[in-house]
Design a protein around this motif. Structure first.
Motif, mmCIF file in Angstrom:
data_model
loop_
_atom_site.group_PDB
_atom_site.id
_atom_site.type_symbol
_atom_site.label_atom_id
_atom_site.label_comp_id
_atom_site.label_asym_id
_atom_site.label_seq_id
_atom_site.Cartn_x
_atom_site.Cartn_y
_atom_site.Cartn_z
ATOM 1 N N VAL A 3 0.837 -1.202 0.000
ATOM 2 C CA VAL A 3 0.000 0.000 0.000
ATOM 3 C C VAL A 3 0.873 1.253 0.000
ATOM 4 N N PHE A 4 1.881 1.258 0.856
ATOM 5 C CA PHE A 4 2.682 2.474 1.014
ATOM 6 C C PHE A 4 3.474 2.788 -0.253
ATOM 7 N N ALA A 6 2.614 1.914 -3.341
ATOM 8 C CA ALA A 6 1.666 2.370 -4.370
ATOM 9 C C ALA A 6 1.270 3.817 -4.121
ATOM 10 N N ILE A 7 1.030 4.163 -2.858
ATOM 11 C CA ILE A 7 0.618 5.533 -2.516
ATOM 12 C C ILE A 7 1.724 6.525 -2.882
ATOM 13 N N GLN A 8 2.971 6.154 -2.619
ATOM 14 C CA GLN A 8 4.067 7.081 -2.920
ATOM 15 C C GLN A 8 4.415 7.085 -4.408
ATOM 16 N N ARG A 10 2.271 6.646 -6.970
ATOM 17 C CA ARG A 10 1.214 7.205 -7.822
ATOM 18 C C ARG A 10 1.551 8.644 -8.234
#
Lengths: 178, 178
Positions: A3-4, A6-8, A10
């Motif tokens: 998750v982390f 992918a969040i960074q 994007r």
């Protein structure tokens, strides 16, 4: 991909895309991610249309007028319905925004780039309504956003953001960041 | 935890929380995830306040009036500013919604539950403004949402959603789902 990461990872990619076919399963995974987002009182106000038919993509991009986005081999169109959720309020903007963020993260996790195109199609030019007409979307749904999906053909740039301490604090406004 | 697992595991948890201290680093990670969300024309309209001071939490929950959420050892308050991004439009609702979704996913990935409390504090009762006053938030910021953060003390239930084919299609409205 975590998750982390992918969040960074994007970004809002505005370049052109490679002419790579997107497997249908990947578009389904991205849409499933969108539909899993929360909605006010579970009203599920967001619906989605994936477009991967080349002729339909061409017709849609005749109205979007965005040449770089038009090179993407697929797009996901985001539809919303203004359904009252709590007292007299609708939360459909919040609902579709959470769904879009989930889809952007899912796209990154699958190796694709995308970009949240909303303002360009929902302002006075009403491009979203023209796209909706092409897709046969009834008048009680609004087409508010489209997300191109594809592999980047140009360098991916990251937006510069303010430092953490200018936007986040502990136990009070501007009270401290660590 | 992968993006897809976090997206599917996220729920709106409305039960009580265990009295577990949340490491400050975890709250920072969750807020960093929120701040990494996109915003209209990169206006970065969302700001955050993590609250883990027990006295401050007690005072805030005196105004929220939500006994289950009040058991959480921390909360993150979401602030927004209405900044014009594109032509005459503000996209700050979209911005904070994407930030909230990122934070909900980050919380799940770290083993916590949460819930998007917005309608309860932004309606005519203006509870959000009372919370903002307690936290010293100036009038040009609106406190629109809070997210309790903690380990669930009760079973986590998942909202029932409509089938995929009722909300997502390919190449046209209700044209087909596979």
């Amino acid at each position: 991909m975590t998750v982390f990461d992918a969040i960074q990872d994007r970004t809002s990619y505005r370049g052109s895309y490679q002419n790579t076919v997107i497997p249908r399963e990947d578009l389904i995974k991205i849409m499933e991610a969108g539909l899993a987002a929360p909605s006010g009182c579970n009203t599920q106000t967001t619906s989605l249309i994936a477009v991967n038919d080349p002729d339909l993509l061409r017709r849609l991009h005749e109205v979007t007028g965005l040449p770089a986005a038009a090179t993407a081999p697929a797009m996901i169109c985001v539809l919303t319905q203004a359904i009252v959720a709590y007292r007299d309020r609708c939360y459909n903007v919040q609902d579709y925004s959470a769904a879009i963020e989930n889809m952007l993260l899912a796209a990154v996790a699958l190796g694709y780039e995308s970009c949240w195109y909303e303002g360009q199609i929902t302002d006075a030019d009403a491009i979203g309504r023209k796209m909706a007409d092409i897709l046969g979307v009834p008048a009680d749904y609004e087409l508010v956003c489209f997300l191109p999906v594809g592999v980047a053909d140009q360098p991916v740039k990251r937006a510069k953001k303010k430092p953490f301490g200018e936007r986040a604090w502990f136990n009070g406004f501007q009270a401290g960041d660590d």
